[in-house]
Design an enzyme around this catalytic site. Structure first.
Site, PDB file in Angstrom:
ATOM      1  N   ARG A  41      -5.559 -60.745 -18.428  1.00 37.88           N
ATOM      2  CA  ARG A  41      -5.835 -59.372 -18.009  1.00 37.88           C
ATOM      3  C   ARG A  41      -6.431 -59.365 -16.616  1.00 37.88           C
ATOM      4  O   ARG A  41      -7.367 -60.114 -16.323  1.00 37.88           O
ATOM      5  CB  ARG A  41      -6.792 -58.714 -18.992  1.00 37.88           C
ATOM      6  CG  ARG A  41      -6.922 -57.221 -18.781  1.00 37.88           C
ATOM      7  CD  ARG A  41      -7.657 -56.602 -19.941  1.00 37.88           C
ATOM      8  NE  ARG A  41      -7.525 -55.156 -19.918  1.00 37.88           N
ATOM      9  CZ  ARG A  41      -7.979 -54.382 -20.886  1.00 37.88           C
ATOM     10  NH1 ARG A  41      -8.565 -54.922 -21.921  1.00 37.88           N
ATOM     11  NH2 ARG A  41      -7.829 -53.081 -20.801  1.00 37.88           N
ATOM     12  N   SER A  55     -21.846 -47.734 -25.769  1.00 34.87           N
ATOM     13  CA  SER A  55     -21.785 -48.080 -27.189  1.00 34.87           C
ATOM     14  C   SER A  55     -22.671 -49.292 -27.486  1.00 34.87           C
ATOM     15  O   SER A  55     -23.396 -49.317 -28.489  1.00 34.87           O
ATOM     16  CB  SER A  55     -20.341 -48.375 -27.593  1.00 34.87           C
ATOM     17  OG  SER A  55     -20.273 -48.823 -28.927  1.00 34.87           O
ATOM     18  N   GLY A  60     -25.535 -52.170 -29.976  1.00 35.60           N
ATOM     19  CA  GLY A  60     -25.474 -53.611 -29.779  1.00 35.60           C
ATOM     20  C   GLY A  60     -24.041 -54.116 -29.804  1.00 35.60           C
ATOM     21  O   GLY A  60     -23.096 -53.336 -29.955  1.00 35.60           O
ATOM     22  N   LEU A  62     -21.257 -55.596 -31.760  1.00 33.59           N
ATOM     23  CA  LEU A  62     -20.942 -55.743 -33.182  1.00 33.59           C
ATOM     24  C   LEU A  62     -20.036 -56.934 -33.461  1.00 33.59           C
ATOM     25  O   LEU A  62     -20.056 -57.493 -34.556  1.00 33.59           O
ATOM     26  CB  LEU A  62     -20.282 -54.455 -33.690  1.00 33.59           C
ATOM     27  CG  LEU A  62     -21.106 -53.165 -33.514  1.00 33.59           C
ATOM     28  CD1 LEU A  62     -20.329 -51.973 -34.050  1.00 33.59           C
ATOM     29  CD2 LEU A  62     -22.454 -53.298 -34.214  1.00 33.59           C
ATOM     30  N   GLY A  79     -13.225 -61.829 -25.451  1.00 29.83           N
ATOM     31  CA  GLY A  79     -14.342 -60.887 -25.389  1.00 29.83           C
ATOM     32  C   GLY A  79     -14.813 -60.563 -23.993  1.00 29.83           C
ATOM     33  O   GLY A  79     -15.990 -60.229 -23.795  1.00 29.83           O
ATOM     34  N   GLU A  80     -13.909 -60.623 -22.993  1.00 27.22           N
ATOM     35  CA  GLU A  80     -14.351 -60.390 -21.620  1.00 27.22           C
ATOM     36  C   GLU A  80     -14.842 -58.965 -21.398  1.00 27.22           C
ATOM     37  O   GLU A  80     -15.785 -58.735 -20.651  1.00 27.22           O
ATOM     38  CB  GLU A  80     -13.235 -60.719 -20.620  1.00 27.22           C
ATOM     39  CG  GLU A  80     -13.708 -60.582 -19.176  1.00 27.22           C
ATOM     40  CD  GLU A  80     -12.875 -61.367 -18.182  1.00 27.22           C
ATOM     41  OE1 GLU A  80     -13.045 -61.122 -16.978  1.00 27.22           O
ATOM     42  OE2 GLU A  80     -12.074 -62.207 -18.604  1.00 27.22           O
ATOM     43  N   ARG A  81     -14.234 -57.991 -22.057  1.00 29.43           N
ATOM     44  CA  ARG A  81     -14.706 -56.614 -21.904  1.00 29.43           C
ATOM     45  C   ARG A  81     -16.131 -56.472 -22.428  1.00 29.43           C
ATOM     46  O   ARG A  81     -16.969 -55.808 -21.812  1.00 29.43           O
ATOM     47  CB  ARG A  81     -13.777 -55.641 -22.652  1.00 29.43           C
ATOM     48  CG  ARG A  81     -12.432 -55.415 -21.971  1.00 29.43           C
ATOM     49  CD  ARG A  81     -11.568 -54.448 -22.760  1.00 29.43           C
ATOM     50  NE  ARG A  81     -12.072 -53.083 -22.716  1.00 29.43           N
ATOM     51  CZ  ARG A  81     -12.671 -52.455 -23.721  1.00 29.43           C
ATOM     52  NH1 ARG A  81     -12.860 -53.075 -24.866  1.00 29.43           N
ATOM     53  NH2 ARG A  81     -13.066 -51.206 -23.597  1.00 29.43           N
ATOM     54  N   ASN A 114      -5.873 -59.418 -26.028  1.00 31.21           N
ATOM     55  CA  ASN A 114      -5.609 -58.363 -25.058  1.00 31.21           C
ATOM     56  C   ASN A 114      -4.534 -57.402 -25.544  1.00 31.21           C
ATOM     57  O   ASN A 114      -4.624 -56.189 -25.350  1.00 31.21           O
ATOM     58  CB  ASN A 114      -5.197 -58.969 -23.714  1.00 31.21           C
ATOM     59  CG  ASN A 114      -6.396 -59.378 -22.887  1.00 31.21           C
ATOM     60  OD1 ASN A 114      -7.449 -58.754 -22.964  1.00 31.21           O
ATOM     61  ND2 ASN A 114      -6.257 -60.423 -22.105  1.00 31.21           N
ATOM     62  N   ARG A 117      -5.672 -54.584 -27.689  1.00 37.11           N
ATOM     63  CA  ARG A 117      -6.513 -53.544 -27.111  1.00 37.11           C
ATOM     64  C   ARG A 117      -5.700 -52.289 -26.831  1.00 37.11           C
ATOM     65  O   ARG A 117      -4.638 -52.359 -26.213  1.00 37.11           O
ATOM     66  CB  ARG A 117      -7.155 -54.033 -25.798  1.00 37.11           C
ATOM     67  CG  ARG A 117      -8.098 -55.210 -25.980  1.00 37.11           C
ATOM     68  CD  ARG A 117      -9.276 -54.829 -26.836  1.00 37.11           C
ATOM     69  NE  ARG A 117     -10.148 -55.969 -27.065  1.00 37.11           N
ATOM     70  CZ  ARG A 117     -11.139 -55.983 -27.922  1.00 37.11           C
ATOM     71  NH1 ARG A 117     -11.389 -54.917 -28.649  1.00 37.11           N
ATOM     72  NH2 ARG A 117     -11.889 -57.059 -28.072  1.00 37.11           N
TER      73      ARG A 117
END
Length: 287
Positions: A41, A55, A60, A62, A79-81, A114, A117
């Protein structure tokens, strides 16, 4: 980490990596996590990151990040986002699951994550599909089944990579919509015409439907008119046709050859018709 607490897509990823409840998450300093240089990405919406940051601020993180140990640091696998949003919030630690993963599996996980998403733009999605096809050596049909998508949807998304780099970038940055991009594919073999239309979309801000209509007008302008095919006519037929027109005083056409055909006589008044009939009767009486 209980899979019941994760989304369906995330759970399938963890299941593919044989991650179970025994692989509990732990807190790791955010400074020790390095981004994955093979992250497929390339564009992250600032607006979406801010929404995710809010969020995280309220609830936190999640879903733990997936990382691989590299000395005293960790390489981010998935988990880069979440990592970027955590940095916006100002967190110093994030929950992670640490797993040793092969090079191919790391890329596969990053790509699949990705793809799952919702905010992934269609060009990034197409590039991810293409990388997975090459990495896993699968057919379109096989990859579609693996991702739970239809083959036609996957193939149509991959076709977006036939667009020029400029137009692909336009889709990524939101200058044109995915609908515009798919419409442009109808003239993918005409790059100059495609570029002309792309510039027109940007300048006039036309809708997808208007784009389709504009394409029809452009392709019509650029389609050469079919040349009429000339048919050879025997000279005897041409001469006979001319002689009959002189004798009858009307226009006519002989269709056929010396052995078989028809004579079409044109007239424009009752008087002309009567004259033709009279001439034909006279000719018959002479016989």
């Amino acid at each position: 980490m209980s899979k019941s607490k994760l989304g369906a897509g995330a759970a399938s990823l963890l299941g593919a990596l044989s991650i179970t409840d025994k692989d509990s998450s732990q807190q790791v300093s955010i400074q020790r996590i390095k981004p994955n240089p093979q992250q497929p990405r390339t564009f992250f919406s600032e607006e979406k990151l801010q929404e995710l940051a809010e969020s995280i601020r309220e609830n936190g993180i999640l879903q733990p990040l997936l990382v691989e140990p590299q000395g005293l640091e960790y390489l981010l696998i998935a988990g880069e986002r979440r990592l970027r949003a955590a940095q916006i919030v100002g967190l110093t630690e994030v929950p992670v699951i640490i797993k040793q993963i092969s090079h191919e599996k790391k890329l596969e996980i990053a790509l699949i994550e990705n793809i799952q998403r919702e905010d992934l733009n269609p060009i990034e999605q197409a590039r991810a599909y293409d990388q997975l096809l090459q990495l896993l050596q699968l057919s379109h049909e096989e990859l579609a089944k693996r991702l739970g998508k239809s083959r036609s949807a996957l193939t149509n998304t991959l076709r977006l990579l036939h667009l020029s780099n400029e137009i692909q970038e336009g889709v990524i940055t939101g200058k044109i919509s995915a609908g515009h991009a798919r419409t442009l594919l109808s003239i993918e073999n005409k790059p100059e015409l495609q570029k002309k239309l792309y510039d027109h979309i940007l300048k006039e801000e036309i809708s997808v439907r208007q784009t389709e209509a504009y394409i029809k007008s452009l392709t019509k302008e650029n389609t050469p008119k079919a040349k009429r095919t000339s048919h050879y006519r025997p000279q005897d037929i041409v001469k006979a046709e001319k002689k009959l027109m002189e004798n009858l005083g009307v226009k006519l056409q002989i269709k056929g050859d010396e052995n078989r055909g028809t004579i079409a006589i044109r007239y424009h008044s009752k008087e002309k018709l009567q004259r033709i009939i009279s001439l034909l009767e006279e000719s018959n009486d002479m016989e």
